[in-house]
Design a protein around this motif. Sequence first.
Motif, PDB file in Angstrom:
ATOM      1  N   LYS A 111      -5.915   3.140   5.159  1.00 49.59           N
ATOM      2  CA  LYS A 111      -5.026   4.097   5.828  1.00 49.59           C
ATOM      3  C   LYS A 111      -4.151   4.852   4.829  1.00 49.59           C
ATOM      4  CE  LYS A 111      -4.796   2.114  10.417  1.00 49.59           C
ATOM      5  NZ  LYS A 111      -4.304   0.983  11.195  1.00 49.59           N
ATOM      6  N   ALA A 112      -3.651   4.104   3.837  1.00 47.30           N
ATOM      7  CA  ALA A 112      -2.777   4.757   2.839  1.00 47.30           C
ATOM      8  C   ALA A 112      -3.567   5.805   2.070  1.00 47.30           C
ATOM      9  CB  ALA A 112      -2.201   3.711   1.894  1.00 47.30           C
ATOM     10  N   ALA A 113      -4.818   5.470   1.694  1.00 46.05           N
ATOM     11  CA  ALA A 113      -5.644   6.416   0.935  1.00 46.05           C
ATOM     12  C   ALA A 113      -5.973   7.637   1.803  1.00 46.05           C
ATOM     13  CB  ALA A 113      -6.920   5.733   0.460  1.00 46.05           C
ATOM     14  N   HIS A 114      -6.281   7.376   3.059  1.00 45.18           N
ATOM     15  CA  HIS A 114      -6.629   8.471   3.965  1.00 45.18           C
ATOM     16  C   HIS A 114      -5.407   9.367   4.224  1.00 45.18           C
ATOM     17  CE1 HIS A 114      -9.084  10.559   6.848  1.00 45.18           C
ATOM     18  NE2 HIS A 114      -8.170  10.390   7.798  1.00 45.18           N
ATOM     19  N   TRP A 116      -2.964   9.878   2.212  1.00 46.00           N
ATOM     20  CA  TRP A 116      -2.745  10.662   0.995  1.00 46.00           C
ATOM     21  C   TRP A 116      -3.739  11.830   0.935  1.00 46.00           C
ATOM     22  CZ3 TRP A 116       0.798  11.922  -2.125  1.00 46.00           C
ATOM     23  CH2 TRP A 116       0.526  12.443  -3.385  1.00 46.00           C
ATOM     24  N   LYS A 117      -4.998  11.547   1.311  1.00 50.79           N
ATOM     25  CA  LYS A 117      -6.034  12.585   1.307  1.00 50.79           C
ATOM     26  C   LYS A 117      -5.619  13.726   2.245  1.00 50.79           C
ATOM     27  CE  LYS A 117     -11.001  12.876   2.330  1.00 50.79           C
ATOM     28  NZ  LYS A 117     -11.188  13.009   3.752  1.00 50.79           N
ATOM     29  N   ARG A 118      -5.152  13.362   3.433  1.00 52.13           N
ATOM     30  CA  ARG A 118      -4.751  14.378   4.412  1.00 52.13           C
ATOM     31  C   ARG A 118      -3.533  15.176   3.917  1.00 52.13           C
ATOM     32  NH1 ARG A 118      -7.791  16.549   6.933  1.00 52.13           N
ATOM     33  NH2 ARG A 118      -6.876  16.778   8.979  1.00 52.13           N
ATOM     34  N   ILE A 119      -2.604  14.433   3.290  1.00 48.64           N
ATOM     35  CA  ILE A 119      -1.395  15.097   2.770  1.00 48.64           C
ATOM     36  C   ILE A 119      -1.781  16.155   1.741  1.00 48.64           C
ATOM     37  CG2 ILE A 119       0.647  14.691   1.290  1.00 48.64           C
ATOM     38  CD1 ILE A 119       0.898  11.930   2.808  1.00 48.64           C
ATOM     39  N   VAL A 120      -2.735  15.801   0.867  1.00 50.80           N
ATOM     40  CA  VAL A 120      -3.168  16.741  -0.180  1.00 50.80           C
ATOM     41  C   VAL A 120      -3.976  17.880   0.439  1.00 50.80           C
ATOM     42  CG1 VAL A 120      -4.581  16.967  -2.277  1.00 50.80           C
ATOM     43  CG2 VAL A 120      -3.111  14.961  -1.956  1.00 50.80           C
ATOM     44  N   GLU A 121      -4.958  17.529   1.275  1.00 47.07           N
ATOM     45  CA  GLU A 121      -5.822  18.551   1.902  1.00 47.07           C
ATOM     46  C   GLU A 121      -5.015  19.586   2.684  1.00 47.07           C
ATOM     47  OE1 GLU A 121      -9.790  15.849   2.861  1.00 47.07           O
ATOM     48  OE2 GLU A 121      -8.377  16.292   4.464  1.00 47.07           O
ATOM     49  N   LEU A 122      -4.063  19.084   3.448  1.00 47.41           N
ATOM     50  CA  LEU A 122      -3.296  19.980   4.322  1.00 47.41           C
ATOM     51  C   LEU A 122      -2.066  20.560   3.627  1.00 47.41           C
ATOM     52  CD1 LEU A 122      -3.483  17.771   7.543  1.00 47.41           C
ATOM     53  CD2 LEU A 122      -4.793  19.830   7.077  1.00 47.41           C
ATOM     54  N   ARG A 123      -1.894  20.188   2.362  1.00 47.42           N
ATOM     55  CA  ARG A 123      -0.745  20.652   1.557  1.00 47.42           C
ATOM     56  C   ARG A 123       0.562  20.435   2.319  1.00 47.42           C
ATOM     57  NH1 ARG A 123      -1.708  24.762  -2.313  1.00 47.42           N
ATOM     58  NH2 ARG A 123      -3.896  24.915  -2.839  1.00 47.42           N
ATOM     59  N   LEU A 124       0.746  19.219   2.786  1.00 49.82           N
ATOM     60  CA  LEU A 124       1.940  18.926   3.587  1.00 49.82           C
ATOM     61  C   LEU A 124       3.194  18.939   2.721  1.00 49.82           C
ATOM     62  CD1 LEU A 124       0.711  16.067   5.974  1.00 49.82           C
ATOM     63  CD2 LEU A 124       0.661  18.541   6.312  1.00 49.82           C
ATOM     64  N   THR A 125       4.290  19.343   3.330  1.00 50.44           N
ATOM     65  CA  THR A 125       5.570  19.307   2.626  1.00 50.44           C
ATOM     66  C   THR A 125       6.034  17.850   2.568  1.00 50.44           C
ATOM     67  OG1 THR A 125       6.788  19.478   4.684  1.00 50.44           O
ATOM     68  CG2 THR A 125       6.245  21.548   3.568  1.00 50.44           C
ATOM     69  N   GLU A 126       7.105  17.599   1.799  1.00 54.39           N
ATOM     70  CA  GLU A 126       7.622  16.231   1.687  1.00 54.39           C
ATOM     71  C   GLU A 126       8.058  15.728   3.068  1.00 54.39           C
ATOM     72  OE1 GLU A 126      10.311  15.901  -1.643  1.00 54.39           O
ATOM     73  OE2 GLU A 126      11.016  13.962  -0.883  1.00 54.39           O
ATOM     74  N   GLU A 127       8.701  16.623   3.812  1.00 50.63           N
ATOM     75  CA  GLU A 127       9.174  16.253   5.157  1.00 50.63           C
ATOM     76  C   GLU A 127       7.993  15.868   6.050  1.00 50.63           C
ATOM     77  OE1 GLU A 127      10.433  19.588   7.446  1.00 50.63           O
ATOM     78  OE2 GLU A 127      11.669  18.396   8.813  1.00 50.63           O
ATOM     79  N   GLU A 128       6.943  16.680   6.005  1.00 52.42           N
ATOM     80  CA  GLU A 128       5.764  16.402   6.833  1.00 52.42           C
ATOM     81  C   GLU A 128       5.082  15.108   6.390  1.00 52.42           C
ATOM     82  OE1 GLU A 128       4.424  21.004   7.896  1.00 52.42           O
ATOM     83  OE2 GLU A 128       3.827  20.100   5.999  1.00 52.42           O
ATOM     84  N   LEU A 168       3.763  10.932 -12.784  1.00 51.39           N
ATOM     85  CA  LEU A 168       2.687   9.935 -12.628  1.00 51.39           C
ATOM     86  C   LEU A 168       2.771   9.286 -11.249  1.00 51.39           C
ATOM     87  CD1 LEU A 168       3.012   8.152 -16.109  1.00 51.39           C
ATOM     88  CD2 LEU A 168       1.298   9.851 -15.429  1.00 51.39           C
ATOM     89  N   ALA A 169       4.009   8.984 -10.854  1.00 49.57           N
ATOM     90  CA  ALA A 169       4.207   8.353  -9.533  1.00 49.57           C
ATOM     91  C   ALA A 169       3.896   9.337  -8.412  1.00 49.57           C
ATOM     92  CB  ALA A 169       5.639   7.842  -9.411  1.00 49.57           C
ATOM     93  N   TYR A 170       4.305  10.584  -8.585  1.00 51.87           N
ATOM     94  CA  TYR A 170       4.093  11.582  -7.521  1.00 51.87           C
ATOM     95  C   TYR A 170       2.610  11.796  -7.242  1.00 51.87           C
ATOM     96  CZ  TYR A 170       9.014  12.977  -7.696  1.00 51.87           C
ATOM     97  OH  TYR A 170      10.377  12.988  -7.631  1.00 51.87           O
ATOM     98  N   LYS A 171       1.779  11.646  -8.295  1.00 54.66           N
ATOM     99  CA  LYS A 171       0.336  11.882  -8.102  1.00 54.66           C
ATOM    100  C   LYS A 171      -0.428  10.589  -7.893  1.00 54.66           C
ATOM    101  CE  LYS A 171       0.468  15.903 -11.050  1.00 54.66           C
ATOM    102  NZ  LYS A 171       0.564  15.998 -12.497  1.00 54.66           N
ATOM    103  N   PHE A 172       0.275   9.487  -7.747  1.00 53.76           N
ATOM    104  CA  PHE A 172      -0.353   8.170  -7.580  1.00 53.76           C
ATOM    105  C   PHE A 172      -1.226   7.782  -8.770  1.00 53.76           C
ATOM    106  CE2 PHE A 172       0.305   7.871  -2.810  1.00 53.76           C
ATOM    107  CZ  PHE A 172       1.067   6.710  -2.907  1.00 53.76           C
ATOM    108  N   GLN A 173      -0.875   8.301  -9.957  1.00 54.19           N
ATOM    109  CA  GLN A 173      -1.602   7.821 -11.139  1.00 54.19           C
ATOM    110  C   GLN A 173      -1.102   6.430 -11.509  1.00 54.19           C
ATOM    111  OE1 GLN A 173      -0.775  11.248 -13.510  1.00 54.19           O
ATOM    112  NE2 GLN A 173      -2.733  12.216 -13.018  1.00 54.19           N
ATOM    113  N   ILE A 174       0.096   6.121 -11.049  1.00 49.69           N
ATOM    114  CA  ILE A 174       0.580   4.741 -11.102  1.00 49.69           C
ATOM    115  C   ILE A 174       1.152   4.403  -9.724  1.00 49.69           C
ATOM    116  CG2 ILE A 174       1.141   4.810 -13.569  1.00 49.69           C
ATOM    117  CD1 ILE A 174       4.086   5.137 -12.827  1.00 49.69           C
TER     118      ILE A 174
END
Length: 710
Positions: A111-114, A116-128, A168-174
């Motif tokens: 669920k967490a990975a999915h 994140w995928k949706r957040i990136v795909e839909l270019r969601l704002t931080e609030e969203e 690094l944290a913002y992009k989940f590289q760590i």
Amino acid sequence: MWRGGSNTRTCKRRFFSSPTRSRHHRPPYICRLHSRGSQHLKAMAEVDHLAAERATARFDVEEMKVAWAGSRHAVHVADRMARLVASDPVFRKDNRTMLSRKELFKDTLRKAAHAWKRIVELRLTEEEADLLRQYVDQPGYVDLHWGMFVPAIKGQGTEEQQHKWLPLAYKFQIIGCYAQTELGHGSNVQGLETTATFDPKTDEFVIHSPTLTSSKWWPGGLGKASTHAVVYARLITEGKDYGIHGFIVQLRSLEDHSPLPGVTLGDIGGKFGSGAYNSMDNGVLRFDHVRIPRDQMLMRLSQVTREGKYVHSNVPKQLLYGTMVYVRQSIVADASKALSRAVCIAVRYSAVRKQFGSQDGGPETQVLNYKTQQSRLFPLLASAYAFRFVGDWLNWLYTDVTQKLEAKDFSTLQEAHACTAGLKAVTTSVTADAIEECRKLCGGHGYLNSSGLPELFAVYVPACTYEGDNVVLLLQVARILMKTVSQLASGKQPVGTMAYMGKVQYLMQCKSAVSSAEDWLNPDAIQEAFEARALRMAVNCAQNISQAASQEEAAGFYERSPDLLEAAVAHIQLIIVTKFIEKVHQEIPGHGVKEQLQALCNVYALYILHKHLGDFLATGCITPRQGALANEQLGKLYAQVRPNAVALVDAFNYTDHYLGSVLGRYDGDVYPALYEEAWKDPLNETVVPEGYHEYLRPLIKQQQLKLSRL
Ligand SMILES: CCCCCCCCCC/C=C\CCC/C=C/C(=O)SCCNC(=O)CCNC(=O)[C@H](O)C(C)(C)COP(=O)(O)OP(=O)(O)OC[C@H]1O[C@@H](n2cnc3c(N)ncnc32)[C@H](O)[C@@H]1OP(=O)(O)O
Ligand SMILES: Cc1cc2nc3c(=O)[nH]c(=O)nc-3n(C[C@H](O)[C@H](O)[C@H](O)COP(=O)(O)OP(=O)(O)OC[C@H]3O[C@@H](n4cnc5c(N)ncnc54)[C@H](O)[C@@H]3O)c2cc1C
């Protein structure tokens, strides 16, 4: 063959292979549902069993949604994110309580990975993105990554450190967590044992767990997911212990996720309840002389130079606790969410559920019409609104204090600590108890997992402990109250939420002017009674502590701590009441919205007064007669809330997916849903249970044999 044959064949298979037989064995309602298919289900969903309830509302629900959410924009965004989650099969959660721990954890990772995928795909704002994660509604490592790891680096890292680590944290590289608590110490942060010893030869810190009790224990996300942690350890340099500081430590390989040399870590084991907080990998961590570069000490508040010299910036040491203050304020905001979910379920179900009252063949009574049900439920409804508004205010206070700190103004630090600690303690304790009360308000069905209430309780109740045990936090508030009382004599005027204590001369001797039940609708009467009660309790404690002249002040505090706890609660309840009254004084658009909030504000205040009548009477703030009048008015207010109750919970605007409760369904079509849900249980996958041949059949046969011998 049917009865005695393989008991592992599933009902589903049988139904398809032998329809006649299966229909015979299948519960009748389910057969009807399946035979009519989805069309029938759709038609059922269109029936609104709560329509009559909704028709009695005397206010504009859409406008109340705005008042609850804070703005029209907030309603719109929340609505969109909630629907996005509800319509995505990956975010399904109705089967959660039936998953094994391993399955549940994997489901959380998925669920967490999915998400994140949706957040990136839909270019969601931080609030969203925050809202989307909230509606996914499954505790997991991301809560700690975003909720504590990132804020700790932001709050305690230098500009340079933030520049290095945050991207690094913002992009989940760590993936990071917050590793503070140890096996031996949680509440007492100064008692932590992990060491970070500076080695000037290599310009490194050596992180070490010297004892078993120094093992990090509890951090969420640590057990299995995190690659990094902010670790709190005693800083030792030039042979001197400088106390607790934060360090960024890598724990796992970024290639294969294996622990780095010297690092031992794992999950601490199953927790309370099925599903619930078991989706979180709370972990254990030990260090065996693990070396990290010097620049991984979080150096915004204090530094260690290349030579090993300790330098403390000219700022209060308590800023080290900043991440906890931040999370405590967000926990207050979350309390109203958890409480409103439970209340929404209990109110809707109470409107659907009927018991007794049909001797003449007429309709039975909706349990929501019982006065006892109302007197248990409506104060919780009012508390949900009260916590929502005080949460908004606390968020404002936190932002204000943060801005002042940036400008090196530390004058409001104590106020921020007292308010976040106290409100976190009171709102979480009330919410945890209220979820359990809502379960009881739903009778037997509330005990089913499908009601959503057991899981909600299990996932919520640790909020009374994490981010500071509630008693420990209230004692912090009490300490600040005692300090403020002791400063009154010197003429120092208290400020912020303590300002009322400046009216000490008046509040110590005032008498309430209330002479009728309606007089309790006057906010000034309520405010005065609450202020006088809180101040008198605090002053009584201070006097008792100082009268124990033979004792040290600390010993007196220790002796009187049960009373101090109650004084702290009284002070915090005053803040909640005050902020609710202030909210109702504002301009609030929408037909009838202000009137409803006014009524709920009065319910909240008079319920607290009634519940803690002993305090009000013992401190002489009101008379027994005035107490009785408050109770009389409370009854009238419940009658006023009754026709609006369902609409007031509709205003929370929760989807059925987020509520996760067959009892709290928007359409109120509870019974078919309960019935259908039962058949999803793994026990019902086979008609004859596993274990029948091993244990039931031999037992029955043995008894039959015995009987036949008689
Ligand atoms: C259910 C689904 C959840 C999803 C929701 C998502 C929401 C948010 C995301 C993540 C959240 C949830 C997941 C849970 C994560 C949990 C994490 C944790 O639990 S982390 C560990 C938390 N640990 C604690 O809270 C420890 C509590 N203990 C303390 O804070 C301290 O030890 C304390 C305050 C009890 C004592 O400290 P200390 O011994 O140093 O001080 P004194 O008591 O002597 O006080 C000295 C002085 O300092 C002042 N003070 C204390 N604290 C603060 C502070 N924070 N800020 C400012 N000032 C502070 C105190 O008043 C004294 O002042 P003085 O003037 O000297 O009298
Ligand atoms: C679900 C969950 C998630 C967590 N996540 C994290 C995390 O991500 N990171 C992290 O670092 N930690 C985490 N924690 C740890 C949490 O912060 C601590 O458990 C919490 O601070 C309480 O500390 P404790 O366990 O030491 O309780 P204790 O202090 O041992 O409490 C035991 C009892 O002693 C009482 N008590 C203690 N001190 C006093 C006192 N001075 N006066 C009177 N009574 C006292 C308490 O009221 C309580 O009744 C988590 C805990 C839980 C349950």
